[in-house]
Design a protein around this motif. Structure first.
Motif, PDB file in Angstrom:
ATOM      1  N   VAL A 109      36.695  35.976  43.131  1.00 15.56           N
ATOM      2  CA  VAL A 109      37.144  36.492  44.431  1.00 15.56           C
ATOM      3  C   VAL A 109      38.573  37.022  44.357  1.00 15.56           C
ATOM      4  O   VAL A 109      39.276  36.853  43.366  1.00 15.56           O
ATOM      5  N   ASN A 110      38.975  37.639  45.474  1.00 19.91           N
ATOM      6  CA  ASN A 110      40.361  38.076  45.716  1.00 19.91           C
ATOM      7  C   ASN A 110      40.873  39.104  44.713  1.00 19.91           C
ATOM      8  O   ASN A 110      41.968  38.960  44.155  1.00 19.91           O
ATOM      9  N   PRO A 111      40.122  40.190  44.472  1.00 16.72           N
ATOM     10  CA  PRO A 111      40.643  41.206  43.550  1.00 16.72           C
ATOM     11  C   PRO A 111      41.827  41.954  44.158  1.00 16.72           C
ATOM     12  O   PRO A 111      41.830  42.286  45.343  1.00 16.72           O
ATOM     13  N   LEU A 138      46.108  47.072  36.372  1.00 16.41           N
ATOM     14  CA  LEU A 138      45.928  45.629  36.250  1.00 16.41           C
ATOM     15  C   LEU A 138      45.215  45.117  37.493  1.00 16.41           C
ATOM     16  O   LEU A 138      45.629  45.414  38.615  1.00 16.41           O
ATOM     17  N   MET A 139      44.125  44.389  37.287  1.00 15.65           N
ATOM     18  CA  MET A 139      43.431  43.720  38.384  1.00 15.65           C
ATOM     19  C   MET A 139      43.602  42.217  38.224  1.00 15.65           C
ATOM     20  O   MET A 139      43.336  41.666  37.155  1.00 15.65           O
ATOM     21  N   SER A 140      44.069  41.556  39.266  1.00 19.08           N
ATOM     22  CA  SER A 140      44.160  40.096  39.282  1.00 19.08           C
ATOM     23  C   SER A 140      43.090  39.558  40.221  1.00 19.08           C
ATOM     24  O   SER A 140      42.722  40.207  41.202  1.00 19.08           O
ATOM     25  N   MET A 199      43.112  34.907  36.900  1.00 23.09           N
ATOM     26  CA  MET A 199      42.669  35.789  35.829  1.00 23.09           C
ATOM     27  C   MET A 199      43.180  37.205  36.066  1.00 23.09           C
ATOM     28  O   MET A 199      43.416  37.610  37.211  1.00 23.09           O
ATOM     29  N   VAL A 200      43.350  37.941  34.973  1.00 28.07           N
ATOM     30  CA  VAL A 200      43.682  39.366  35.066  1.00 28.07           C
ATOM     31  C   VAL A 200      42.828  40.127  34.063  1.00 28.07           C
ATOM     32  O   VAL A 200      42.368  39.576  33.063  1.00 28.07           O
ATOM     33  N   MET A 201      42.605  41.407  34.345  1.00 25.87           N
ATOM     34  CA  MET A 201      41.972  42.303  33.383  1.00 25.87           C
ATOM     35  C   MET A 201      42.645  43.663  33.492  1.00 25.87           C
ATOM     36  O   MET A 201      43.195  44.021  34.539  1.00 25.87           O
ATOM     37  N   LEU A 202      42.616  44.407  32.390  1.00 29.32           N
ATOM     38  CA  LEU A 202      43.356  45.659  32.295  1.00 29.32           C
ATOM     39  C   LEU A 202      42.425  46.833  32.031  1.00 29.32           C
ATOM     40  O   LEU A 202      41.433  46.714  31.310  1.00 29.32           O
ATOM     41  N   SER A 203      42.773  47.970  32.615  1.00 24.96           N
ATOM     42  CA  SER A 203      42.135  49.243  32.288  1.00 24.96           C
ATOM     43  C   SER A 203      43.227  50.194  31.828  1.00 24.96           C
ATOM     44  O   SER A 203      44.264  50.321  32.479  1.00 24.96           O
ATOM     45  N   LYS A 204      42.976  50.871  30.705  1.00 27.65           N
ATOM     46  CA  LYS A 204      43.961  51.799  30.155  1.00 27.65           C
ATOM     47  C   LYS A 204      43.517  53.248  30.305  1.00 27.65           C
ATOM     48  O   LYS A 204      44.118  54.141  29.711  1.00 27.65           O
ATOM     49  N   ASP A 205      42.466  53.477  31.117  1.00 24.37           N
ATOM     50  CA  ASP A 205      41.953  54.836  31.305  1.00 24.37           C
ATOM     51  C   ASP A 205      41.561  55.072  32.764  1.00 24.37           C
ATOM     52  O   ASP A 205      40.504  55.608  33.063  1.00 24.37           O
ATOM     53  N   LEU A 250      40.551  57.643  43.683  1.00 27.51           N
ATOM     54  CA  LEU A 250      40.924  56.363  44.277  1.00 27.51           C
ATOM     55  C   LEU A 250      39.978  55.288  43.756  1.00 27.51           C
ATOM     56  O   LEU A 250      38.810  55.552  43.471  1.00 27.51           O
ATOM     57  N   LEU A 251      40.481  54.061  43.647  1.00 23.26           N
ATOM     58  CA  LEU A 251      39.658  52.901  43.324  1.00 23.26           C
ATOM     59  C   LEU A 251      39.694  51.939  44.500  1.00 23.26           C
ATOM     60  O   LEU A 251      40.756  51.677  45.063  1.00 23.26           O
ATOM     61  N   CYS A 252      38.530  51.403  44.853  1.00 25.31           N
ATOM     62  CA  CYS A 252      38.427  50.397  45.909  1.00 25.31           C
ATOM     63  C   CYS A 252      37.754  49.161  45.331  1.00 25.31           C
ATOM     64  O   CYS A 252      36.639  49.239  44.803  1.00 25.31           O
ATOM     65  N   ALA A 253      38.430  48.018  45.403  1.00 25.68           N
ATOM     66  CA  ALA A 253      37.885  46.751  44.916  1.00 25.68           C
ATOM     67  C   ALA A 253      37.730  45.787  46.082  1.00 25.68           C
ATOM     68  O   ALA A 253      38.498  45.828  47.051  1.00 25.68           O
ATOM     69  N   TYR A 254      36.733  44.918  45.979  1.00 30.22           N
ATOM     70  CA  TYR A 254      36.512  43.880  46.980  1.00 30.22           C
ATOM     71  C   TYR A 254      35.589  42.837  46.373  1.00 30.22           C
ATOM     72  O   TYR A 254      35.012  43.041  45.304  1.00 30.22           O
TER      73      TYR A 254
END
Length: 669
Positions: free
Chosen positions: A393-395, A406-408, A424-430, A344-348
């Protein structure tokens, strides 16, 4: 470098079998090495790390008792973790032999989109190299650990000679990069070079991430010149069905060396086309190309009938909240996604002194039983780029159909002009191991972006925007805007309105793509609602558009109110596998501090209608504590988590701000 994890079982026998092996790994001189035991919550015992220069005589390392140990490579060395488990088990050892490899990396040449390096005096000892490439990021994001930066593979087996050449491609023109080479061994270890002096690419042409026009039968492309160039070079644009079938189309200058093509019409829905742009800078011809897809046509898609709500949630009656974020860090705005069976991933967002400045990421490799130390993924406080922003802020995260994450989020500009405030967005492919650089996909003073993916793979981003009223000397209203992408988040359309209540503040959109092709549904709050009520739900069918007319507060089939027995702020919705829409919002702030509110939950049918009575899962909060900015995570078919920002105030001063969750069970009514 990162060395492949050793996974422990709590059984003595299995630990002893693992301990009988020596894990041989490799690292460059001067690089940081991470040794990591995947220590799960059911592992008992203590850890003591030791090191040795000969693999025979061992010395305890002071205060090295955690599952992870870091050190800087300075010659061949052995490390081992001595593990004392159950009383009846003898101490066991997990041993690493780290061999030092070496090479020199020298910049040979740089262009608008690539940099060429000479690798000299390479000595990889007996390591079997199966892949190599580059780990790089924009230098201004200098808080990011290189092991978490996106890796671009350049090749597989390396030449059998000490000197050879490798090329780092896919760079953006006119940009300063921090670049490291990496080499991957057959065991899975990643060996990084030392960091080079930042490399700045030359000026050139690039595709814009923002302001495209993409419909089901039309496209207008956007490109720009990045970096310093003299005069106004001519940009030529071509478009067609393939690289060999291109026709020249006109371009219009948007100013500041940005361009948009004429609107190209009569295209086929859900079809990939080919775009190409060309420029001559400094006598050198540059050509960039890109595939772009039209939006699909959903007019013939069958829509399922609405399902009644047949399930409810039985929340933990003890109201026992479990912690995710560590003590001492001020945190807010939690979001969780699943990326694999156990991970699991948790963003804040949060900070050490301010609760909304940096974006953090934590991981759980045991399905939420334990969590890693937070990683400062995007930093205001500790990066050069942070000087241009008040806060990040606001991930919000989504795992896409192609497996990418995709994280915005929002970059709130300093100074706070519409041009400086960015979606903004950033991507992880793994699966969140590494991330690419953030890309700006929209501008204006905005908050709370959220992305949803539709059945044919296209993305829709919704965001709360004050841009139309910002710095105008009038009431600061807020509307919901939307943007779309047909290439998994790399290219986005210009923002358009999705919802608006005059003289009010619609905000915090959270959307779901409804099961059964029933369209998109998003929840929003309305601040200063003036009797309209909050929250409300906004809907559009797959083959329709958002109703952009001002809402008058009367429920219709396009926007309707949801009753939670109070004013509901920061609503969040999910859809259960059985069809029910679950909505949570905070309400009831006390002593003039809205953050001391508490969550209320309602459950409706598969169309987001016919909600039942509101339920308050947390009823025992002291008056100086609150649970707000909630979200929901459907952990499995039977379990749902209510994530919350759990805050403690002393008078009006925030003393604690933590990410916690309450578990609930999904049961038949």
């Amino acid at each position: 470098m990162s060395i492949k994890k050793i996974i422990l079982s709590s059984l003595c026998f299995i630990v002893l079998v693992a301990a009988a092996q020596v894990n041989t790994s490799y690292a460059c001189f001067g690089t940081d090495v991470v040794l990591d035991i995947e220590w799960k919550s059911d592992n008992n015992g203590t850890i003591q790390w030791q090191n040795s220069t000969d693999g025979t005589s061992w010395t305890d390392i002071r205060n090295a008792n955690a599952p992870t140990h870091n050190f800087r490579m300075n010659g061949e060395i052995w490390y081992r973790a001595t593990i004392n488990t159950q009383e009846e088990c003898v101490p066991t050892h997990l041993t690493y032999h780290i061999k030092q490899i070496g090479f020199d990396m020298i910049l040979k040449s740089v262009s608008a989109n690539s940099a060429v390096f000479d690798i000299q005096n390479a000595d990889f000892q007996d390591a079997e190299i199966v892949a190599y490439g580059f780990s790089y990021n924009i230098s201004a994001y200098d808080n990011r650990d290189y092991s978490q930066v996106n890796r671009i593979q350049a090749g597989t087996s390396i030449p059998n000679q000490p000197d050879f050449e490798i090329t780092c491609e896919h760079l953006t023109p006119g940009t300063a990069y921090t670049i490291r080479a990496y080499f991957q061994t057959a065991q899975g270890d990643i060996i990084y070079s030392q960091e080079l002096t930042p490399v700045t690419t030359t000026a050139g042409l690039k595709w814009s991430n923002e302001n495209w026009l993409i419909g089901s039968t039309e496209i207008a492309a956007s490109c720009e010149i990045a970096g310093s160039v003299a005069g106004n070079p001519t940009v030529t644009f071509k478009f067609g069905t393939s690289e060999t079938d291109l026709q020249t189309k006109s371009l219009t200058s948007l100013g500041n060396k940005k361009y948009r093509s004429v609107l190209i019409t009569d295209l086929l829905p859900n079809t990939t086309y080919f775009a190409q742009a060309e420029i001559i800078i400094g006598g050198q011809r540059q050509i960039i190309s890109k595939e772009i897809k039209t939006l699909p046509d959903y007019s013939g898609v069958a829509v399922e009938r609405t399902k009644s709500a047949s399930h409810t949630i039985r929340w933990d009656a003890t109201q026992s909240l479990q912690s995710i974020s560590p003590a001492g860090l001020l945190t807010e705005y939690p979001r969780i996604i699943r990326v694999s069976e156990d991970t699991l991933l948790c963003a804040y967002h949060g900070g050490n002194r301010n609760h909304w400045v940096n974006i953090y990421l934590q991981k759980s490799f045991d399905n939420g039983l334990s969590w890693t130390t937070p990683v400062e993924l995007i930093s205001k406080e500790n990066s050069t780029i942070g000087q241009k922003y008040w806060r990040f802020v606001n991930p919000e995260m989504i795992k896409l159909q192609n497996g990418w994450i995709l994280m915005s989020f929002i970059g709130n500009g300093n100074p706070e002009s519409n041009e400086n405030c960015h979606v903004m967005v950033m991507l992880s492919k793994d699966n969140g191991e590494t991330w690419d650089d953030p890309r700006i996909i929209g501008r204006g003073r905005t908050w709370e972006p959220m992305v949803v993916q539709l059945p044919n793979g296209e993305l829709e981003l919704l965001v709360a925007s004050e841009a139309a009223w910002w710095q105008q000397g009038v009431y600061l209203a807020q509307e919901i805007l939307c943007s779309r992408s047909t290439d998994n988040g790399e290219t986005w359309t210009a923002f358009e309105r999705a919802a608006y209540s005059p003289d009010r503040r619609d905000g915090m959109p959270v959307a779901v793509a409804l099961q059964g092709n029933k369209g998109i549904l998003f929840a929003i709050e309305t601040v200063d609602d003036q009797g309209f009520g909050s929250p409300s739900l906004v809907h559009r069918p797959l083959n329709g558009e958002w109703d952009t007319n001002p809402w008058n507060g009367i429920s219709t089939n396009k926007r309707w109110k949801v009753n939670i027995n109070g004013h509901g702020g920061a609503p969040y919705i999910v859809q259960l596998s059985t069809g029910e829409i679950v909505l949570v919002a905070h309400t009831g702030g006390r002593n003039g501090i809205w953050q001391t509110g508490f969550p209320r939950v309602v459950i409706g049918n598969s169309a987001g209608l016919m909600f039942g009575n509101p339920v308050t899962p947390l009823t025992r909060l002291p008056e100086n504590e609150g649970a707000y900015y909630n979200s929901l995570f459907v952990k499995d078919e039977e379990t749902i988590w209510l994530l919350t920002t759990y805050v403690t105030f002393e008078n009006d001063v925030r003393k604690k701000s933590e990410i916690k969750y309450l578990e609930g069970k999904i049961v038949k009514r």
